[in-house]
Motif scaffolding. Sequence first.
Motif, PDB file in Angstrom:
ATOM      1  N   VAL A  28      -0.715   9.093  -0.874  1.00  0.00           N
ATOM      2  CA  VAL A  28       0.700   8.906  -1.234  1.00  0.00           C
ATOM      3  C   VAL A  28       1.511   8.561   0.006  1.00  0.00           C
ATOM      4  CG1 VAL A  28       2.763  10.085  -2.087  1.00  0.00           C
ATOM      5  CG2 VAL A  28       0.585  10.359  -3.283  1.00  0.00           C
ATOM      6  N   ARG A  29       1.280   9.294   1.083  1.00  0.00           N
ATOM      7  CA  ARG A  29       2.026   9.024   2.318  1.00  0.00           C
ATOM      8  C   ARG A  29       1.690   7.653   2.891  1.00  0.00           C
ATOM      9  NH1 ARG A  29       1.623  11.946   8.078  1.00  0.00           N
ATOM     10  NH2 ARG A  29       3.106  10.585   9.128  1.00  0.00           N
ATOM     11  N   LEU A  30       0.407   7.279   2.857  1.00  0.00           N
ATOM     12  CA  LEU A  30      -0.016   5.982   3.376  1.00  0.00           C
ATOM     13  C   LEU A  30       0.748   4.862   2.671  1.00  0.00           C
ATOM     14  CD1 LEU A  30      -3.603   4.880   4.103  1.00  0.00           C
ATOM     15  CD2 LEU A  30      -2.096   3.413   2.828  1.00  0.00           C
ATOM     16  N   TYR A  31       0.779   4.910   1.346  1.00  0.00           N
ATOM     17  CA  TYR A  31       1.488   3.866   0.601  1.00  0.00           C
ATOM     18  C   TYR A  31       2.988   3.910   0.842  1.00  0.00           C
ATOM     19  CZ  TYR A  31      -2.609   2.180  -1.801  1.00  0.00           C
ATOM     20  OH  TYR A  31      -3.816   1.610  -2.084  1.00  0.00           O
ATOM     21  N   GLN A  32       3.558   5.120   0.957  1.00  0.00           N
ATOM     22  CA  GLN A  32       4.998   5.212   1.215  1.00  0.00           C
ATOM     23  C   GLN A  32       5.350   4.628   2.571  1.00  0.00           C
ATOM     24  OE1 GLN A  32       7.376   6.260  -1.135  1.00  0.00           O
ATOM     25  NE2 GLN A  32       8.539   5.088   0.366  1.00  0.00           N
ATOM     26  N   GLU A  33       4.546   4.933   3.583  1.00  0.00           N
ATOM     27  CA  GLU A  33       4.781   4.366   4.910  1.00  0.00           C
ATOM     28  C   GLU A  33       4.718   2.835   4.851  1.00  0.00           C
ATOM     29  OE1 GLU A  33       5.694   5.966   7.585  1.00  0.00           O
ATOM     30  OE2 GLU A  33       4.934   8.002   7.457  1.00  0.00           O
ATOM     31  N   PHE A  34       3.736   2.314   4.128  1.00  0.00           N
ATOM     32  CA  PHE A  34       3.588   0.867   4.009  1.00  0.00           C
ATOM     33  C   PHE A  34       4.785   0.253   3.279  1.00  0.00           C
ATOM     34  CE2 PHE A  34       2.005  -3.035   2.015  1.00  0.00           C
ATOM     35  CZ  PHE A  34       1.522  -3.699   3.126  1.00  0.00           C
ATOM     36  N   LEU A  35       5.215   0.898   2.191  1.00  0.00           N
ATOM     37  CA  LEU A  35       6.369   0.392   1.444  1.00  0.00           C
ATOM     38  C   LEU A  35       7.656   0.485   2.260  1.00  0.00           C
ATOM     39  CD1 LEU A  35       5.587   1.829  -2.101  1.00  0.00           C
ATOM     40  CD2 LEU A  35       5.525  -0.585  -1.391  1.00  0.00           C
ATOM     41  N   ASP A  36       7.693   1.410   3.203  1.00  0.00           N
ATOM     42  CA  ASP A  36       8.850   1.546   4.091  1.00  0.00           C
ATOM     43  C   ASP A  36       8.841   0.523   5.223  1.00  0.00           C
ATOM     44  OD1 ASP A  36       9.844   3.643   2.586  1.00  0.00           O
ATOM     45  OD2 ASP A  36       9.081   5.205   3.931  1.00  0.00           O
ATOM     46  N   GLY A  37       7.809  -0.341   5.240  1.00  0.00           N
ATOM     47  CA  GLY A  37       7.779  -1.430   6.208  1.00  0.00           C
ATOM     48  C   GLY A  37       6.892  -1.213   7.419  1.00  0.00           C
ATOM     49  N   LYS A  38       6.179  -0.088   7.464  1.00  0.00           N
ATOM     50  CA  LYS A  38       5.286   0.153   8.593  1.00  0.00           C
ATOM     51  C   LYS A  38       4.041  -0.733   8.456  1.00  0.00           C
ATOM     52  CE  LYS A  38       7.674   3.889   9.964  1.00  0.00           C
ATOM     53  NZ  LYS A  38       8.100   4.647   8.862  1.00  0.00           N
ATOM     54  N   THR A  39       3.504  -1.169   9.573  1.00  0.00           N
ATOM     55  CA  THR A  39       2.286  -1.973   9.546  1.00  0.00           C
ATOM     56  C   THR A  39       1.079  -1.053   9.397  1.00  0.00           C
ATOM     57  OG1 THR A  39       1.930  -1.886  11.936  1.00  0.00           O
ATOM     58  CG2 THR A  39       3.320  -3.686  11.092  1.00  0.00           C
ATOM     59  N   THR A  40      -0.035  -1.629   8.974  1.00  0.00           N
ATOM     60  CA  THR A  40      -1.245  -0.823   8.823  1.00  0.00           C
ATOM     61  C   THR A  40      -1.695  -0.276  10.174  1.00  0.00           C
ATOM     62  OG1 THR A  40      -2.580  -2.837   8.889  1.00  0.00           O
ATOM     63  CG2 THR A  40      -2.035  -1.945   6.718  1.00  0.00           C
ATOM     64  N   ASP A  41      -1.531  -1.052  11.240  1.00  0.00           N
ATOM     65  CA  ASP A  41      -1.901  -0.575  12.567  1.00  0.00           C
ATOM     66  C   ASP A  41      -1.022   0.604  12.984  1.00  0.00           C
ATOM     67  OD1 ASP A  41      -3.457  -0.871  15.058  1.00  0.00           O
ATOM     68  OD2 ASP A  41      -1.492  -1.365  15.915  1.00  0.00           O
ATOM     69  N   TYR A  42       0.250   0.525  12.700  1.00  0.00           N
ATOM     70  CA  TYR A  42       1.172   1.612  13.047  1.00  0.00           C
ATOM     71  C   TYR A  42       0.811   2.878  12.277  1.00  0.00           C
ATOM     72  CZ  TYR A  42       5.510   4.172  13.819  1.00  0.00           C
ATOM     73  OH  TYR A  42       6.428   5.123  14.163  1.00  0.00           O
ATOM     74  N   ILE A  43       0.533   2.731  10.980  1.00  0.00           N
ATOM     75  CA  ILE A  43       0.162   3.871  10.146  1.00  0.00           C
ATOM     76  C   ILE A  43      -1.125   4.498  10.673  1.00  0.00           C
ATOM     77  CG2 ILE A  43      -0.544   4.592   7.833  1.00  0.00           C
ATOM     78  CD1 ILE A  43       1.258   2.229   6.790  1.00  0.00           C
TER      79      ILE A  43
END
Length: 56
Positions: A28-43
């Motif tokens: 859930v957090r992974l997808y939320q971070e991505f939807l918030d505009g974070k890159t996969t590398d940043y996550i």
Amino acid sequence: MSTKRFLGYDADENGKLVINRLQEPIVVRLYQEFLDGKTTDYIKRIFEKEGIKNWD
């Protein structure tokens, strides 16, 4: 479908996907971070820094 490295899900005795409740908050957090505009590398770096392991 191989579920050995499938974060957030496991296969039951019939081979159907079931939610892994221990990994659910991570997914859930992974997808939320991505939807918030974070890159996969940043996550990835955030999770590594926090000691969150993948598909354990």
